[in-house]
Design an enzyme around this catalytic site. Structure first.
Site, PDB file in Angstrom:
ATOM      1  N   LYS A 100      -3.758   8.108  14.993  1.00  0.00           N
ATOM      2  CA  LYS A 100      -4.179   7.928  13.599  1.00  0.00           C
ATOM      3  C   LYS A 100      -5.557   7.269  13.513  1.00  0.00           C
ATOM      4  O   LYS A 100      -6.182   7.256  12.466  1.00  0.00           O
ATOM      5  CB  LYS A 100      -3.132   7.129  12.827  1.00  0.00           C
ATOM      6  CG  LYS A 100      -1.798   7.869  12.703  1.00  0.00           C
ATOM      7  CD  LYS A 100      -0.762   7.047  11.961  1.00  0.00           C
ATOM      8  CE  LYS A 100       0.587   7.747  11.901  1.00  0.00           C
ATOM      9  NZ  LYS A 100       0.621   8.903  10.997  1.00  0.00           N
ATOM     10  N   LYS A 160      -1.277   3.178   6.823  1.00  0.00           N
ATOM     11  CA  LYS A 160      -0.307   4.063   7.473  1.00  0.00           C
ATOM     12  C   LYS A 160       0.181   3.383   8.747  1.00  0.00           C
ATOM     13  O   LYS A 160      -0.387   2.381   9.183  1.00  0.00           O
ATOM     14  CB  LYS A 160      -0.928   5.421   7.800  1.00  0.00           C
ATOM     15  CG  LYS A 160      -2.205   5.351   8.622  1.00  0.00           C
ATOM     16  CD  LYS A 160      -2.809   6.731   8.844  1.00  0.00           C
ATOM     17  CE  LYS A 160      -3.429   7.282   7.595  1.00  0.00           C
ATOM     18  NZ  LYS A 160      -2.783   8.477   7.086  1.00  0.00           N
ATOM     19  N   ARG A 161       1.245   3.928   9.318  1.00  0.00           N
ATOM     20  CA  ARG A 161       1.759   3.410  10.591  1.00  0.00           C
ATOM     21  C   ARG A 161       0.637   3.372  11.626  1.00  0.00           C
ATOM     22  O   ARG A 161      -0.201   4.272  11.686  1.00  0.00           O
ATOM     23  CB  ARG A 161       2.895   4.322  11.069  1.00  0.00           C
ATOM     24  CG  ARG A 161       3.541   3.935  12.373  1.00  0.00           C
ATOM     25  CD  ARG A 161       4.777   4.795  12.594  1.00  0.00           C
ATOM     26  NE  ARG A 161       4.475   6.217  12.580  1.00  0.00           N
ATOM     27  CZ  ARG A 161       4.162   6.923  13.672  1.00  0.00           C
ATOM     28  NH1 ARG A 161       4.084   6.328  14.853  1.00  0.00           N
ATOM     29  NH2 ARG A 161       3.933   8.226  13.586  1.00  0.00           N
ATOM     30  N   LYS A 205      -1.022  10.981  -1.789  1.00  0.00           N
ATOM     31  CA  LYS A 205      -0.895   9.891  -2.770  1.00  0.00           C
ATOM     32  C   LYS A 205      -2.272   9.397  -3.201  1.00  0.00           C
ATOM     33  O   LYS A 205      -2.525   9.164  -4.397  1.00  0.00           O
ATOM     34  CB  LYS A 205      -0.085   8.744  -2.164  1.00  0.00           C
ATOM     35  CG  LYS A 205       1.349   9.098  -1.837  1.00  0.00           C
ATOM     36  CD  LYS A 205       1.970   8.089  -0.885  1.00  0.00           C
ATOM     37  CE  LYS A 205       3.278   8.627  -0.327  1.00  0.00           C
ATOM     38  NZ  LYS A 205       3.774   7.867   0.835  1.00  0.00           N
ATOM     39  N   HIS A 221       8.858  17.427  12.691  1.00  0.00           N
ATOM     40  CA  HIS A 221       7.824  16.568  12.114  1.00  0.00           C
ATOM     41  C   HIS A 221       6.692  16.223  13.073  1.00  0.00           C
ATOM     42  O   HIS A 221       5.768  15.513  12.683  1.00  0.00           O
ATOM     43  CB  HIS A 221       8.442  15.264  11.611  1.00  0.00           C
ATOM     44  CG  HIS A 221       9.131  15.390  10.293  1.00  0.00           C
ATOM     45  ND1 HIS A 221       8.460  15.360   9.088  1.00  0.00           N
ATOM     46  CD2 HIS A 221      10.436  15.568   9.980  1.00  0.00           C
ATOM     47  CE1 HIS A 221       9.322  15.502   8.097  1.00  0.00           C
ATOM     48  NE2 HIS A 221      10.526  15.636   8.607  1.00  0.00           N
ATOM     49  N   THR A 277       1.342  12.181   4.202  1.00  0.00           N
ATOM     50  CA  THR A 277       1.614  12.153   2.766  1.00  0.00           C
ATOM     51  C   THR A 277       0.763  11.095   2.069  1.00  0.00           C
ATOM     52  O   THR A 277       0.539  11.179   0.866  1.00  0.00           O
ATOM     53  CB  THR A 277       3.105  11.882   2.473  1.00  0.00           C
ATOM     54  OG1 THR A 277       3.537  10.719   3.191  1.00  0.00           O
ATOM     55  CG2 THR A 277       3.961  13.065   2.884  1.00  0.00           C
TER      56      THR A 277
END
Length: 813
Positions: free
Chosen positions: A553, A547-548, A659, A359, A655
């Site tokens: 990110k 998101k985390r 969504k 991952h 992901t």
């Protein structure tokens, strides 16, 4: 279960009286949730038993998906949907003066995961059951989730996530199926007839007690539905350990210490690994999951009365990232020490049974454990890991006799560290990445040596999401619009969502889609106003990043851009800007100081912007605390813009991007992870792509040449916002509050290229604003996103895993 709503109402009211002893007008929402969920679980129990019985009778090959996380969210609404009872129950409750939406709020989000890893696992379980595959989850029943996030004075504060406080109505405790997991001890070796035999004495025993949760597949038009199992293990003390302790001169307090040590194994998700005790506990959790899960799997297999030669034909064990990698040496131990297999046969069986999903390429996420820690905690398992490494390195030396550096780099045990990804690759028949770009990076860079050794093992399986939860349940009005327009076949064949493309320019369809989006924005705005006391402009662009929180990110880049917009509005009050509402949701790891500083900065900017009369009609910022699956179900259908802005090459797939796409948001993003595959379908017309490519990023990492200070000194917009981090003014009260963020950009040379990408990011936002002004064209783009999102259903992903890795087929019931 219920032929119509009248029958439902009668059965429901009878249960209220018989189970609670209360008349209907005295029950609370919590009472209604309890009664309703128990009714559903009891009804599902019959189909659950029928599924398990048929799997045994037909000797179907079964998949066991091992994961430390299963972020399943709330189950009431999802189970009603999959059981085909959602409309009946919703309307029946309305007749009784009860809102199903209010009842769903009574259910706690299951604290079984953190981020994308756990959410993916949950989507996979839903697809396995809905497609009729025999596939089960295996995880840990954490007493507490990651943490409950509170924002106090702009700072993240972690509180215990006591999600089991009121119980978990969907689980069934199976005390009769508990297994014993053993830690520590001394390995004894004896020789008989030229064969070596191993046994362990003086070990510490722990009971692993399973709690089973039914995973209910989507019924659709089928006469019944398929139900798999999510088995969650809880650690409990073995009473005999107390007797042994007393016999050896111990005392009551030693036994209490043992009890506490045992309970900590399944107490909470991801113990703090910044110290030795925390790392040791993480390792214990991983072996606890692998040992308990494997014992349970093999006990089921034993009922088939087949030789273990046939294990790979009946059982597939899939490890979700490296956390469950210890299943490989543990299966070897059982096959050799308990089933009497020699090394070569045991290794062949193990490799043909286990498969592995990678991952990440982030170095901190590629687990390495101190060899001594494994040796002390599981001595026999460590002996097997050492032997795997010895044989693996010998094979490498034979193959590459003139390349000792390659052998050292690929070794499983090296420099007193056990590299779990290397062990997972060596002991699996399949290694897959989770997006095309990610898999290419694994094969060409990060795992290149392994790919050259085992090219046939590497493959790609781009992630997916369950459209049942993220479209049908989270956005039922949009679901109905789609079905009214193209029929309902897309529900079981999600790639047929592409059928709505013919309506992308249809004025009537666009008008209905716009009304649905506006209603979802109003619903989210009401939640924000109720929780935070701030009115949200629902005519503004809802720009979402949920998101985390991690540096790669780049929530930091997002808020720097918001600061730039604020500065622009302050310097040009008459600037004609489409109103923007930036919405963040994220949790930072408790020990991740830079991430927590980013949360503080976001909340500081929000406080300034939302209270400045000069800008608050054009610019708002909200950080929604305690981001979760249930909160995501409120945010995602309301989003206009989806922020997928990770540094190219760092996000394996993502992901959240899928969504948001499925709910009609337009993506601003880098060419990273699954964004690349989205772009291949959508093109520049329907996405806003910016920033460095993965090749450019990796070239900078490899060869250098990037200087963040040069950009800082050459772009006055960037210099202004960066200086505002440490210069007393609207955002910084002093020079040190955000000093760590400031230094990460300049002294740390901006590891994730935020300053490098800032200009193209800002330009993409200009393009977003221009596109939004043309609502007809915006809606066309939104519909294109929805239409192409069917490719990213987890049904497609699971179909590929099933046929190409696990070699299973749907069960005919």
């Amino acid at each position: 279960m219920f032929k119509n709503k009248e029958e439902f109402k009668q059965i429901f009211q009878n249960n209220v009286v018989s189970k609670l002893g209360k008349p209907l007008d005295e029950v609370s929402n919590e009472d209604v949730y309890t009664i309703l969920s128990r009714m559903l679980r009891e009804f599902a129990g019959r189909e659950w038993a029928a599924t398990n019985r048929e799997l045994r009778q037909d000797q179907e090959k079964q998949v066991y998906y091992l994961s430390l996380e299963f972020l399943i969210g709330r189950l009431l609404g999802n189970n009603l949907l999959n059981m085909g009872m959602l409309k009946t129950v919703k309307e029946g409750l309305e007749d009784l003066g009860i809102s199903l939406g209010d009842i769903e709020e009574e259910e706690a989000d299951a604290g079984l995961g953190n981020g994308g890893l756990g959410r993916l696992a949950a989507c996979f379980l839903d697809s396995l059951a809905s497609l009729g595959y025999a596939g089960h989850g295996c995880g840990i029943r954490y007493q507490y989730g990651l943490f409950e996030q509170k924002i106090v004075d702009g700072n993240q504060v972690e509180l215990p996530d006591d999600w089991l406080q009121k119980g978990f109505e969907w689980e069934v405790r199976r005390a009769d199926r508990k297994v014993e997991v053993r830690f520590g001890g001394q390995v004894e070796t004896r020789e008989e007839d030229g064969e070596l035999y191993f046994s362990t004495r003086d070990y510490e025993a722990v009971w692993a007690v399973p709690y089973d949760v039914p995973v209910i597949g989507y019924k659709g038009s089928n006469p019944d539905y398929h139900i798999n199992t999510l088995r969650l293990w809880s650690a409990e003390p073995v009473r005999e350990m107390a007797n042994r302790n007393m016999a050896n001169g111990g005392n009551y307090y030693n036994y209490l210490n043992y009890n506490r040590s045992v309970e900590s194994i399944s107490e909470f998700l991801y113990p703090d690994d910044s110290h030795y005790e925390g790392r040791l506990l993480r390792l214990k959790q991983q072996y606890f999951l692998c040992s308990a899960g494997l014992q349970s799997i093999l006990r089921t297999y034993d009922k088939l009365n087949l030789s273990y030669d046939h294990l790979p034909d009946q059982i597939a064990i899939h490890i979700n990232d490296t956390h469950p990698t210890l299943v490989i040496p543990e299966l070897m131990r059982i096959l050799m020490d308990e089933k009497g297999y020699g090394w070569d046969a045991a290794w062949d069986i193990t490799c043909r049974t286990v498969s592995y999903t990678n991952h990440t390429i982030l170095s901190e996420a590629l687990e390495r454990w101190p060899a001594q820690m494994i040796r002390e905690l599981m001595p026999r398992v460590y002996m097997i890991i050492e032997e795997i490494n010895t044989r693996f390195c010998k094979m490498l030396m034979d193959k590459y006799p003139d390349d000792p550096d390659r052998v050292a780099h690929m070794a499983i045990v090296y420099d007193d560290q056990v590299k779990m990804a290397h062990l997972a690759i060596a002991g699996s028949h399949s290694i897959n990445g989770v997006a095309a770009l990610h898999t290419d990076i694994l094969k060409e860079r990060e795992m290149r040596n392994f790919y050259e050794l085992y090219p046939q093992r590497f493959n790609n399986k781009t992630n997916g999401i369950t459209h049942r939860r993220w479209l049908m349940h989270a956005n039922p009005e949009l679901c109905d619009l789609i079905s009214d327009s193209i029929g309902s076949r897309w529900i079981t064949h999600p790639q047929e969502l592409v059928g709505i493309l013919k309506y992308s320019e249809d004025a009537g369809f666009q008008e209905k889609a716009a009304a649905i989006k506006q209603h979802n924005k109003q619903r989210l705005a009401s939640y924000i106003e109720q929780k935070y006391g701030t009115v949200v402009n629902t005519e503004s662009i809802f720009d979402v990043q949920v998101k985390r929180l991690h540096a790669y990110k780049r929530q930091f880049l997002n808020i720097l851009h918001v600061m730039y917009l604020y500065n622009q509005l302050k310097s040009m009050p008459s600037h004609d800007m489409v109103p923007r509402t930036f919405i963040f949701g994220a949790k930072a790891a408790p020990g991740y100081y830079l991430a927590k500083s980013t949360i503080k900065l976001i909340n500081t900017v929000a406080n300034v912007v939302n209270n400045d009369p000069d800008v608050k009609d054009k610019l708002n910022v909200f950080f929604l605390e305690n981001y979760s699956v249930s909160l995501a179900e409120k945010i995602i259908p309301a989003a206009d813009v989806s922020e997928q802005i990770s540094t190219a090459s760092k996000e394996a797939s993502g992901t959240g991007n899928m969504k948001l796409m499925m709910n009609g948001a337009l993506t601003i993003g880098t060419m990273d992870g699954a964004n690349v595959e989205m772009y291949e379908m959508l093109g520049d017309a329907n996405m806003f792509i910016f920033g460095l490519t993965a090749d450019q990023v990796m070239n900078y990492y490899q060869h250098g040449g990037y200087n963040a200070r040069d950009i800082y000194n050459s772009d006055p917009r960037i210099k202004e916002v960066v200086d505002q981090l440490v210069t007393p003014g609207p955002f910084a009260q002093n020079s040190y509050e955000f000093d760590s963020l400031y230094r990460s950009l300049l002294d740390g040379n901006d590891e994730y290229f935020m300053l490098k990408d800032f200009d193209s990011y800002a330009e993409s936002h200009v393009q977003i604003e221009a596109a939004y002004r043309n609502q007809k064209d915006w809606l066309k783009r939104s519909i294109h996103n929805i239409a192409h999102s069917g490719k990213f259903s987890s049904d497609r992903t699971i179909g590929q895993y099933a046929s190409e890795i696990w070699k299973i087929h749907p069960v005919n019931k």
